[in-house]
Write a protein that holds these residues in place. Structure first.
Motif, PDB file in Angstrom:
ATOM      1  N   VAL A 185       0.773  -1.060  -0.285  1.00 56.56           N
ATOM      2  CA  VAL A 185       0.093  -0.005  -0.022  1.00 56.56           C
ATOM      3  C   VAL A 185       0.763   1.129   0.091  1.00 56.56           C
ATOM      4  CG1 VAL A 185      -1.709   1.292   1.411  1.00 56.56           C
ATOM      5  CG2 VAL A 185      -1.947  -1.282   1.246  1.00 56.56           C
ATOM      6  N   LEU A 186       1.995   1.100   0.811  1.00 54.67           N
ATOM      7  CA  LEU A 186       2.818   2.447   0.878  1.00 54.67           C
ATOM      8  C   LEU A 186       3.241   2.636  -0.736  1.00 54.67           C
ATOM      9  CD1 LEU A 186       4.400   4.557   2.188  1.00 54.67           C
ATOM     10  CD2 LEU A 186       6.050   2.560   2.968  1.00 54.67           C
ATOM     11  N   TRP A 187       3.931   1.516  -1.162  1.00 52.50           N
ATOM     12  CA  TRP A 187       4.448   1.748  -2.453  1.00 52.50           C
ATOM     13  C   TRP A 187       3.339   2.303  -3.537  1.00 52.50           C
ATOM     14  CZ3 TRP A 187       3.777   0.899  -7.619  1.00 52.50           C
ATOM     15  CH2 TRP A 187       4.813   0.942  -8.542  1.00 52.50           C
ATOM     16  N   ILE A 188       2.282   1.884  -3.462  1.00 47.45           N
ATOM     17  CA  ILE A 188       0.985   2.609  -4.386  1.00 47.45           C
ATOM     18  C   ILE A 188       1.093   4.025  -3.876  1.00 47.45           C
ATOM     19  CG2 ILE A 188      -1.462   2.466  -4.857  1.00 47.45           C
ATOM     20  CD1 ILE A 188      -1.122  -0.679  -4.370  1.00 47.45           C
ATOM     21  N   LEU A 189       0.974   4.287  -2.642  1.00 48.14           N
ATOM     22  CA  LEU A 189       0.761   5.697  -2.249  1.00 48.14           C
ATOM     23  C   LEU A 189       2.080   6.550  -2.709  1.00 48.14           C
ATOM     24  CD1 LEU A 189      -0.904   4.994   1.437  1.00 48.14           C
ATOM     25  CD2 LEU A 189      -1.970   6.067  -0.765  1.00 48.14           C
ATOM     26  N   VAL A 190       3.125   6.022  -2.732  1.00 48.43           N
ATOM     27  CA  VAL A 190       3.956   6.982  -3.039  1.00 48.43           C
ATOM     28  C   VAL A 190       4.198   7.480  -4.434  1.00 48.43           C
ATOM     29  CG1 VAL A 190       6.695   6.993  -3.231  1.00 48.43           C
ATOM     30  CG2 VAL A 190       5.751   6.156  -0.896  1.00 48.43           C
ATOM     31  N   ALA A 191       3.816   6.344  -5.356  1.00 43.80           N
ATOM     32  CA  ALA A 191       3.890   6.423  -6.712  1.00 43.80           C
ATOM     33  C   ALA A 191       2.569   7.506  -6.845  1.00 43.80           C
ATOM     34  CB  ALA A 191       3.367   5.283  -7.347  1.00 43.80           C
ATOM     35  N   ALA A 192       1.513   7.319  -6.255  1.00 42.54           N
ATOM     36  CA  ALA A 192       0.456   8.424  -6.371  1.00 42.54           C
ATOM     37  C   ALA A 192       0.952   9.830  -5.922  1.00 42.54           C
ATOM     38  CB  ALA A 192      -0.970   7.776  -5.608  1.00 42.54           C
ATOM     39  N   ASN A 193       1.544   9.730  -5.005  1.00 45.38           N
ATOM     40  CA  ASN A 193       2.076  10.893  -4.404  1.00 45.38           C
ATOM     41  C   ASN A 193       3.066  11.767  -5.362  1.00 45.38           C
ATOM     42  OD1 ASN A 193       3.113  11.881  -1.173  1.00 45.38           O
ATOM     43  ND2 ASN A 193       2.668  13.333  -2.668  1.00 45.38           N
ATOM     44  N   ILE A 194       3.974  10.979  -6.025  1.00 48.00           N
ATOM     45  CA  ILE A 194       4.569  11.468  -7.319  1.00 48.00           C
ATOM     46  C   ILE A 194       3.779  12.147  -8.305  1.00 48.00           C
ATOM     47  CG2 ILE A 194       6.282  10.839  -8.978  1.00 48.00           C
ATOM     48  CD1 ILE A 194       7.529   8.956  -6.819  1.00 48.00           C
ATOM     49  N   ALA A 195       2.581  11.447  -8.701  1.00 51.55           N
ATOM     50  CA  ALA A 195       1.786  11.976  -9.759  1.00 51.55           C
ATOM     51  C   ALA A 195       1.074  13.093  -9.490  1.00 51.55           C
ATOM     52  CB  ALA A 195       0.966  10.541 -10.262  1.00 51.55           C
ATOM     53  N   ALA A 196       0.831  13.123  -8.099  1.00 53.05           N
ATOM     54  CA  ALA A 196       0.082  14.367  -7.675  1.00 53.05           C
ATOM     55  C   ALA A 196       0.945  15.641  -7.368  1.00 53.05           C
ATOM     56  CB  ALA A 196      -0.679  13.962  -6.304  1.00 53.05           C
ATOM     57  N   PHE A 197       2.006  15.324  -7.090  1.00 50.62           N
ATOM     58  CA  PHE A 197       3.053  16.549  -7.090  1.00 50.62           C
ATOM     59  C   PHE A 197       3.577  17.087  -8.265  1.00 50.62           C
ATOM     60  CE2 PHE A 197       4.397  16.263  -2.257  1.00 50.62           C
ATOM     61  CZ  PHE A 197       3.316  16.438  -1.775  1.00 50.62           C
ATOM     62  N   ALA A 198       3.517  16.131  -9.523  1.00 51.86           N
ATOM     63  CA  ALA A 198       4.276  16.402 -10.420  1.00 51.86           C
ATOM     64  C   ALA A 198       3.650  17.743 -11.315  1.00 51.86           C
ATOM     65  CB  ALA A 198       4.147  15.314 -11.376  1.00 51.86           C
ATOM     66  N   PRO A 199       2.362  18.031 -11.415  1.00 53.55           N
ATOM     67  CA  PRO A 199       1.797  19.189 -11.970  1.00 53.55           C
ATOM     68  C   PRO A 199       2.061  20.321 -11.290  1.00 53.55           C
ATOM     69  CG  PRO A 199       0.158  17.196 -11.937  1.00 53.55           C
ATOM     70  CD  PRO A 199       1.458  16.953 -11.044  1.00 53.55           C
ATOM     71  N   ILE A 200       2.543  20.230  -9.879  1.00 53.20           N
ATOM     72  CA  ILE A 200       2.417  21.332  -9.098  1.00 53.20           C
ATOM     73  C   ILE A 200       4.079  21.727  -8.867  1.00 53.20           C
ATOM     74  CG2 ILE A 200       2.328  22.611  -6.944  1.00 53.20           C
ATOM     75  CD1 ILE A 200       0.156  20.017  -6.395  1.00 53.20           C
TER      76      ILE A 200
END
Length: 236
Positions: A185-200
């Protein structure tokens, strides 16, 4: 009314985007007189420094909306945590998460477990994690500066919670099976975190990439340790 009065100096010339916004704001303000600006924004003359700062922020937001710009993504220095204090807050948050690794240490139990041949040396873990927690803090701080508190921080907080739980599950509870589910779950969340931060902030997103790589190693190690020892009766 001159724009230099309505906006703080930090907004001027800090980037090409800021220069474009400033140029637009100047054009808008040039078409309005001081009295009409104050009237349109619903502001009254103020005397204290705090009131003047509040006036400037409100006027800046009104100009941005009048110019068709997104006020939330504008480079406004007030309330965006751009000081060293906000960076320190993110570092303290990361340190709080890291503290679980100090409370729940590997100890004799972990040293007695079978491990794959490619297991990193024990001394590498505190060094790598210390660096990663600093990068995590800086990443969150950069996004905070750019956009303030927004929905990507829900993912940011969730991955920190999953990170915090892993040490407790693996070393505290001695349940590598539950720890494995948590770290996936942590791996999935970190990947999602990267995707969420990238546009910003691309920088903030890249700072989390080493974190994702190390968690990938941890996923494989957790699974290997679980499989090598599950029939030995060493788990709770």
């Amino acid at each position: 009314m001159q724009l230099s009065v309505a906006l703080p100096r930090q907004l001027r010339g800090s980037s090409p985007a800021a220069a474009m916004q400033l140029s637009t704001l100047r054009n808008v303000s040039a078409s309005l007189g001081p009295k009409s600006c104050a009237t349109a924004s619903g502001l009254k003359p103020s005397r204290t420094r705090r009131e003047r700062n509040a006036t400037r922020v409100a006027m800046a937001g009104w100009f941005l909306r009048r110019a068709g710009l997104n006020e939330r993504n504008a480079i406004l220095p007030f309330g965006r945590g751009q000081s060293a204090v906000s960076l320190l807050a993110f570092l303290v948050l990361s340190a709080a998460v890291a503290s679980t690794g100090i409370i729940f240490k590997p100890g004799v139990w972990y040293r007695g477990l079978k491990k794959p041949a490619w297991t990193p040396p024990n001394r590498a873990f505190p060094i790598v994690w210390s660096i990663l927690y600093i990068l995590i803090a800086i990443s969150g701080w950069l996004v905070w500066r750019q956009q303030g508190l927004s929905w990507p921080f829900l993912i940011f907080a969730a991955q920190l919670v999953a990170n915090l739980l892993w040490s407790w599950l693996f070393f505290g509870r001695r349940r590598p099976d539950l720890a494995f589910a948590d770290i996936v779950v942590l791996w999935i969340l970190v990947a999602a975190n990267i995707a969420a931060f990238a546009p910003i902030s691309a920088t903030a997103a890249w700072l989390l990439v080493p974190y994702l790589v190390w968690v990938s190693v941890a996923v494989a190690l957790n699974l290997s340790v679980w499989r090598l020892n599950r029939d030995r009766g060493v788990f709770a």
